[in-house]
Design an enzyme around this catalytic site. Structure first.
Site, PDB file in Angstrom:
ATOM      1  N   LYS A  83      12.759  53.761-102.897  1.00 30.53           N
ATOM      2  CA  LYS A  83      13.861  54.577-102.383  1.00 30.53           C
ATOM      3  C   LYS A  83      14.886  54.812-103.495  1.00 30.53           C
ATOM      4  O   LYS A  83      15.345  53.879-104.149  1.00 30.53           O
ATOM      5  CB  LYS A  83      14.545  53.859-101.224  1.00 30.53           C
ATOM      6  CG  LYS A  83      14.501  54.621 -99.924  1.00 30.53           C
ATOM      7  CD  LYS A  83      15.358  53.897 -98.923  1.00 30.53           C
ATOM      8  CE  LYS A  83      15.223  54.485 -97.574  1.00 30.53           C
ATOM      9  NZ  LYS A  83      16.138  53.834 -96.629  1.00 30.53           N
TER      10      LYS A  83
HETATM   11  C1  E4P Z   1      16.686  54.895 -93.625  1.00 27.93           C
HETATM   12  O1  E4P Z   1      15.925  55.087 -94.553  1.00 27.93           O
HETATM   13  C2  E4P Z   1      18.162  54.843 -93.814  1.00 27.93           C
HETATM   14  O2  E4P Z   1      18.509  53.974 -94.883  1.00 27.93           O
HETATM   15  C3  E4P Z   1      18.853  54.420 -92.545  1.00 27.93           C
HETATM   16  O3  E4P Z   1      18.277  55.123 -91.447  1.00 27.93           O
HETATM   17  C4  E4P Z   1      20.333  54.639 -92.613  1.00 27.93           C
HETATM   18  O4  E4P Z   1      20.858  54.400 -91.331  1.00 27.93           O
HETATM   19  P1  E4P Z   1      22.413  54.047 -91.121  1.00 27.93           P
HETATM   20  O5  E4P Z   1      23.154  55.367 -91.168  1.00 27.93           O
HETATM   21  O6  E4P Z   1      22.466  53.403 -89.762  1.00 27.93           O
HETATM   22  O7  E4P Z   1      22.802  53.117 -92.236  1.00 27.93           O
END
Ligand code: E4P
Length: 215
Positions: A83
């Site tokens: 990521k």
């Molecule tokens: C997924 O890859 C994201 O990091 C995650 O859904 C972010 O979610 P949040 O807005 O609850 O932190």
């Protein structure tokens, strides 16, 4: 549409894998921090129990740092996806990593232009954040639909992961918007399973069955 579990919690992941409906996992530094475990050990364990892509996020903010971290992360399992945050240095890292066959998931996407650039750089996945847009009074799922439309028109193979999901309705909306994947937390997965009318109906079936058995 495939479903990924949005967590770094081992027990939640094991339960979801057992249900047979989860195709992967996404993590981020916040989710990993919640577990209070060594990052690499945790990601390696997650990689070993998930039959699909496991996204693990880099911490570095320069392309060289991101690339170096990515090469360590992919050693943890053959299903590791790196990521990368949607910043200039991130695009440089994605471009370099994609040329080496390392899959990336470009995260913190909040515009179609960002998604377009990430796809052009060679990202395997882009993660538009729905819930965080909703919280600003902007319909976050519109972004998912826009990105899906652009990728379809231009034949991008990059897959769209609807992220920052807040409720089971988001999952329905993501599916209708054409997202390839929705990454959902454990609570949303449990909410997707249940409906009060199902419980009422089951109880009635069993009660009627019992009444006959007692005759
Ligand atoms: C997924 O890859 C994201 O990091 C995650 O859904 C972010 O979610 P949040 O807005 O609850 O932190």
């Amino acid at each position: 549409m495939r479903l990924f579990l949005d967590t770094a919690n081992i027990e939640q992941i094991k339960e979801a894998v057992e249900l047979g409906v989860i195709s992967g996992v996404t993590t981020n530094p916040t989710l990993v921090a919640k577990e209070g475990k060594d990052f690499f050990t945790l990601i390696k364990e997650i990689s070993s129990i998930v039959p699909g892509p496991v996204s693990a996020e880099v911490i570095g903010l320069t392309a060289p740092e991101m690339i170096a971290e990515a090469k360590k992360l992919v050693q943890l399992g053959n299903n590791i996806v790196v990521k990368i945050p949607m910043i200039k240095e991130g695009l440089k890292a994605v471009s370099a990593l994609s040329k080496e066959g390392i899959k990336t998931n470009v995260t913190l996407i909040f515009s179609a232009n960002q998604a377009l650039l990430a796809a052009r750089a060679g990202a395997a996945y882009v993660s538009p954040f729905v819930g965080r847009h909703d919280e600003l009074g902007v319909h976050g799922m519109d972004l998912v639909a826009d990105i899906v439309q652009i990728f379809d028109i231009h034949g991008f193979t990059t897959e769209v992961i609807a992220a920052a999901m807040r409720n089971p309705l988001h999952t329905v909306e993501a599916a209708k918007a054409g997202a390839h994947i929705a990454t959902i937390n454990h609570a949303i997965l449990m909410q997707m399973i249940s409906h009060p009318m199902t419980q009422i109906g089951l109880e009635k079936f069993l009660a009627d069955w019992e009444s006959v058995q007692k005759r």
